[in-house]
Every structure is written in structure tokens, then in C-alpha cells.
Motif scaffolding. Structure first.
Motif, PDB file in Angstrom:
ATOM      1  N   GLY A 193       0.819  -1.204   0.000  1.00 29.15           N
ATOM      2  CA  GLY A 193       0.000   0.000   0.000  1.00 29.15           C
ATOM      3  C   GLY A 193       0.847   1.245   0.000  1.00 29.15           C
ATOM      4  O   GLY A 193       2.012   1.237  -0.412  1.00 29.15           O
ATOM      5  N   LEU A 194       0.238   2.322   0.469  1.00 27.52           N
ATOM      6  CA  LEU A 194       0.882   3.639   0.481  1.00 27.52           C
ATOM      7  C   LEU A 194       1.150   4.066   1.919  1.00 27.52           C
ATOM      8  O   LEU A 194       0.258   3.955   2.782  1.00 27.52           O
ATOM      9  CB  LEU A 194      -0.037   4.655  -0.203  1.00 27.52           C
ATOM     10  CG  LEU A 194       0.399   6.122  -0.159  1.00 27.52           C
ATOM     11  CD1 LEU A 194       1.694   6.311  -0.927  1.00 27.52           C
ATOM     12  CD2 LEU A 194      -0.714   7.001  -0.725  1.00 27.52           C
ATOM     13  N   VAL A 195       2.357   4.571   2.161  1.00 23.42           N
ATOM     14  CA  VAL A 195       2.728   5.014   3.494  1.00 23.42           C
ATOM     15  C   VAL A 195       3.673   6.192   3.376  1.00 23.42           C
ATOM     16  O   VAL A 195       4.365   6.334   2.369  1.00 23.42           O
ATOM     17  CB  VAL A 195       3.378   3.856   4.283  1.00 23.42           C
ATOM     18  CG1 VAL A 195       4.710   3.460   3.684  1.00 23.42           C
ATOM     19  CG2 VAL A 195       3.519   4.189   5.758  1.00 23.42           C
ATOM     20  N   GLN A 196       3.694   7.036   4.379  1.00 20.99           N
ATOM     21  CA  GLN A 196       4.628   8.146   4.394  1.00 20.99           C
ATOM     22  C   GLN A 196       6.006   7.673   4.862  1.00 20.99           C
ATOM     23  O   GLN A 196       6.125   6.664   5.570  1.00 20.99           O
ATOM     24  CB  GLN A 196       4.126   9.254   5.313  1.00 20.99           C
ATOM     25  CG  GLN A 196       2.923  10.002   4.762  1.00 20.99           C
ATOM     26  CD  GLN A 196       2.568  11.207   5.615  1.00 20.99           C
ATOM     27  OE1 GLN A 196       2.828  11.238   6.803  1.00 20.99           O
ATOM     28  NE2 GLN A 196       1.970  12.209   4.986  1.00 20.99           N
ATOM     29  N   ALA A 197       7.026   8.409   4.483  1.00 16.21           N
ATOM     30  CA  ALA A 197       8.387   8.087   4.899  1.00 16.21           C
ATOM     31  C   ALA A 197       8.460   7.998   6.420  1.00 16.21           C
ATOM     32  O   ALA A 197       7.875   8.821   7.137  1.00 16.21           O
ATOM     33  CB  ALA A 197       9.354   9.143   4.386  1.00 16.21           C
ATOM     34  N   GLY A 198       9.169   6.972   6.878  1.00 17.14           N
ATOM     35  CA  GLY A 198       9.274   6.721   8.309  1.00 17.14           C
ATOM     36  C   GLY A 198       8.213   5.783   8.840  1.00 17.14           C
ATOM     37  O   GLY A 198       8.299   5.341   9.997  1.00 17.14           O
TER      38      GLY A 198
ATOM     39  N   TYR B 129       6.275 -13.657   6.387  1.00 18.40           N
ATOM     40  CA  TYR B 129       5.905 -12.271   6.638  1.00 18.40           C
ATOM     41  C   TYR B 129       7.121 -11.377   6.434  1.00 18.40           C
ATOM     42  O   TYR B 129       8.261 -11.801   6.638  1.00 18.40           O
ATOM     43  CB  TYR B 129       5.397 -12.102   8.070  1.00 18.40           C
ATOM     44  CG  TYR B 129       4.239 -13.002   8.406  1.00 18.40           C
ATOM     45  CD1 TYR B 129       4.459 -14.252   8.980  1.00 18.40           C
ATOM     46  CD2 TYR B 129       2.930 -12.617   8.138  1.00 18.40           C
ATOM     47  CE1 TYR B 129       3.398 -15.092   9.286  1.00 18.40           C
ATOM     48  CE2 TYR B 129       1.868 -13.452   8.445  1.00 18.40           C
ATOM     49  CZ  TYR B 129       2.111 -14.680   9.010  1.00 18.40           C
ATOM     50  OH  TYR B 129       1.053 -15.511   9.301  1.00 18.40           O
ATOM     51  N   LEU B 130       6.862 -10.134   6.058  1.00 17.97           N
ATOM     52  CA  LEU B 130       7.921  -9.140   5.961  1.00 17.97           C
ATOM     53  C   LEU B 130       7.425  -7.883   6.660  1.00 17.97           C
ATOM     54  O   LEU B 130       6.509  -7.216   6.162  1.00 17.97           O
ATOM     55  CB  LEU B 130       8.273  -8.840   4.509  1.00 17.97           C
ATOM     56  CG  LEU B 130       9.463  -7.893   4.327  1.00 17.97           C
ATOM     57  CD1 LEU B 130      10.753  -8.575   4.796  1.00 17.97           C
ATOM     58  CD2 LEU B 130       9.597  -7.455   2.863  1.00 17.97           C
ATOM     59  N   GLN B 131       7.999  -7.600   7.803  1.00 19.91           N
ATOM     60  CA  GLN B 131       7.689  -6.376   8.529  1.00 19.91           C
ATOM     61  C   GLN B 131       8.680  -5.311   8.091  1.00 19.91           C
ATOM     62  O   GLN B 131       9.891  -5.492   8.235  1.00 19.91           O
ATOM     63  CB  GLN B 131       7.778  -6.606  10.038  1.00 19.91           C
ATOM     64  CG  GLN B 131       7.546  -5.361  10.870  1.00 19.91           C
ATOM     65  CD  GLN B 131       6.140  -4.816  10.718  1.00 19.91           C
ATOM     66  OE1 GLN B 131       5.165  -5.568  10.636  1.00 19.91           O
ATOM     67  NE2 GLN B 131       6.020  -3.494  10.657  1.00 19.91           N
ATOM     68  N   MET B 132       8.155  -4.216   7.575  1.00 20.71           N
ATOM     69  CA  MET B 132       8.999  -3.157   7.030  1.00 20.71           C
ATOM     70  C   MET B 132       8.816  -1.894   7.862  1.00 20.71           C
ATOM     71  O   MET B 132       7.714  -1.336   7.908  1.00 20.71           O
ATOM     72  CB  MET B 132       8.625  -2.887   5.565  1.00 20.71           C
ATOM     73  CG  MET B 132       8.703  -4.126   4.687  1.00 20.71           C
ATOM     74  SD  MET B 132       8.292  -3.810   2.959  1.00 20.71           S
ATOM     75  CE  MET B 132       6.539  -3.474   3.109  1.00 20.71           C
ATOM     76  N   ASN B 133       9.879  -1.479   8.520  1.00 18.21           N
ATOM     77  CA  ASN B 133       9.849  -0.287   9.368  1.00 18.21           C
ATOM     78  C   ASN B 133      10.732   0.796   8.790  1.00 18.21           C
ATOM     79  O   ASN B 133      11.635   0.520   7.983  1.00 18.21           O
ATOM     80  CB  ASN B 133      10.309  -0.639  10.783  1.00 18.21           C
ATOM     81  CG  ASN B 133       9.379  -1.616  11.469  1.00 18.21           C
ATOM     82  OD1 ASN B 133       8.174  -1.655  11.218  1.00 18.21           O
ATOM     83  ND2 ASN B 133       9.940  -2.441  12.342  1.00 18.21           N
ATOM     84  N   ASP B 134      10.498   2.015   9.223  1.00 14.52           N
ATOM     85  CA  ASP B 134      11.283   3.163   8.760  1.00 14.52           C
ATOM     86  C   ASP B 134      11.392   3.170   7.237  1.00 14.52           C
ATOM     87  O   ASP B 134      12.480   3.315   6.672  1.00 14.52           O
ATOM     88  CB  ASP B 134      12.678   3.138   9.395  1.00 14.52           C
ATOM     89  CG  ASP B 134      13.452   4.418   9.156  1.00 14.52           C
ATOM     90  OD1 ASP B 134      14.697   4.365   9.160  1.00 14.52           O
ATOM     91  OD2 ASP B 134      12.811   5.467   8.934  1.00 14.52           O
ATOM     92  N   LEU B 135      10.268   3.026   6.585  1.00 16.18           N
ATOM     93  CA  LEU B 135      10.256   2.988   5.125  1.00 16.18           C
ATOM     94  C   LEU B 135      10.669   4.329   4.536  1.00 16.18           C
ATOM     95  O   LEU B 135      10.340   5.397   5.088  1.00 16.18           O
ATOM     96  CB  LEU B 135       8.870   2.604   4.628  1.00 16.18           C
ATOM     97  CG  LEU B 135       8.543   1.108   4.753  1.00 16.18           C
ATOM     98  CD1 LEU B 135       7.043   0.869   4.707  1.00 16.18           C
ATOM     99  CD2 LEU B 135       9.246   0.334   3.659  1.00 16.18           C
ATOM    100  N   GLN B 136      11.374   4.245   3.434  1.00 16.59           N
ATOM    101  CA  GLN B 136      11.874   5.437   2.748  1.00 16.59           C
ATOM    102  C   GLN B 136      11.402   5.415   1.288  1.00 16.59           C
ATOM    103  O   GLN B 136      11.070   4.352   0.759  1.00 16.59           O
ATOM    104  CB  GLN B 136      13.391   5.481   2.822  1.00 16.59           C
ATOM    105  CG  GLN B 136      13.936   5.527   4.239  1.00 16.59           C
ATOM    106  CD  GLN B 136      13.460   6.744   5.011  1.00 16.59           C
ATOM    107  OE1 GLN B 136      13.409   7.861   4.474  1.00 16.59           O
ATOM    108  NE2 GLN B 136      13.091   6.542   6.263  1.00 16.59           N
TER     109      GLN B 136
ATOM    110  N   SER C 169       5.812   7.715   0.264  1.00 11.34           N
ATOM    111  CA  SER C 169       5.844   9.126  -0.116  1.00 11.34           C
ATOM    112  C   SER C 169       6.775   9.900   0.811  1.00 11.34           C
ATOM    113  O   SER C 169       6.908   9.584   1.989  1.00 11.34           O
ATOM    114  CB  SER C 169       4.437   9.711  -0.057  1.00 11.34           C
ATOM    115  OG  SER C 169       3.944   9.668   1.258  1.00 11.34           O
ATOM    116  N   SER C 170       7.377  10.926   0.265  1.00 12.09           N
ATOM    117  CA  SER C 170       8.323  11.722   1.059  1.00 12.09           C
ATOM    118  C   SER C 170       7.626  12.871   1.770  1.00 12.09           C
ATOM    119  O   SER C 170       6.464  13.148   1.551  1.00 12.09           O
ATOM    120  CB  SER C 170       9.416  12.273   0.147  1.00 12.09           C
ATOM    121  OG  SER C 170       8.851  13.035  -0.890  1.00 12.09           O
TER     122      SER C 170
END
Length: 123
Positions: A10-15, A80-87, A122-123
Motif C-alpha cells: 500500500g501507500l505510506v509516508q516516509a518513516g 511475513y515481511l515487517q517493514m519499518n522506517d520505510l523510505q 511518499s516523502s
């Protein structure tokens, strides 16, 4: 070959954080792994993470170490893939892979690929 059913993305903001899951129609062979790759249009498919099906050993691409965590559930045949602090540079289509082989010179998928799930940061 296994059929892989992916979910998440999906869509997430940076961090921010997102979680992906992938259910396989049958468990990998002994000494094999399952994993995730990602791809941006026009680029090579990049290795993200893998998990040994029997021993649970984990492997990560350099760009995601310390931010992403891969895990597996044997009873449900799911990874599963947990993704944190996405950039923003994590934006890609993420593909689940079965029958992954971990070799001294690299990690390669010899099995099926999932249909892919979009992750947009998104940044």
C-alpha cells in the motif's frame, strides 16, 4: 510449482511501517528458504530478505538490514515481511518467492514467484 498468495502493501509516508505476507500452497523442500524480492520499472529484481524454512535462519539485502524483518509460520505455510522506517527508495513491487536457495555466492529463487504487491512510500 507452489502457488503463492501475497497480501499487504500500500501507500505510506516516509518513516512509516507496512507488513507483507505470503502464503504458499505447499511447504518448501528441506534446506530451502522462502523470501522477498522487489523491482522498480526498468531495473533488476533486487533481493530483499529470505528465511530458511527448516531452521528459520534469516538473510537480508544490505539496503534493508536493520529496518525489515522476515519471519515464517510453519503451521500456516506463510512468511511475513515487517517493514519499518520505510523510505521513498523502498518504493517498488514486492514479490514473494518459494524454493529459495542460499549459496555462498548469492541467494536465488528456483521456484515460483507471487503476483507482486505494490509498496509506495511518499516523502
Amino acid at each position: 510449482q507452489a502457488q503463492l498468495q501475497e497480501s499487504g502493501g500500500g501507500l505510506v509516508q516516509a518513516g512509516g511501517s507496512l507488513s507483507l505476507s505470503c502464503k504458499t500452497s505447499y511447504r518448501p523442500w528441506s534446506n530451502y528458504a522462502m523470501g522477498w524480492w522487489r523491482q522498480v520499472d526498468g531495473a533488476w529484481r533486487e533481493f530483499v530478505a529470505a528465511v530458511g524454512w527448516d531452521d528459520g535462519a534469516t538473510y537480508y539485502g544490505d539496503s534493508v538490514k536493520g529496518r525489515f524483518t522476515i519471519s515464517r509460520s510453519k503451521p500456516t505455510s506463510t512468511i511475513y515481511l515487517q517493514m519499518n522506517d520505510l523510505q521513498p527508495e523502498d518504493t517498488a513491487v514486492y514479490y514473494c518467492a518459494s524454493d529459495v536457495v542460499v549459496k555462498p555466492d548469492g541467494i536465488e529463487n528456483f521456484g515460483s514467484w507471487g503476483q507482486g504487491t505494490q509498496v509506495t512510500v511518499s516523502s
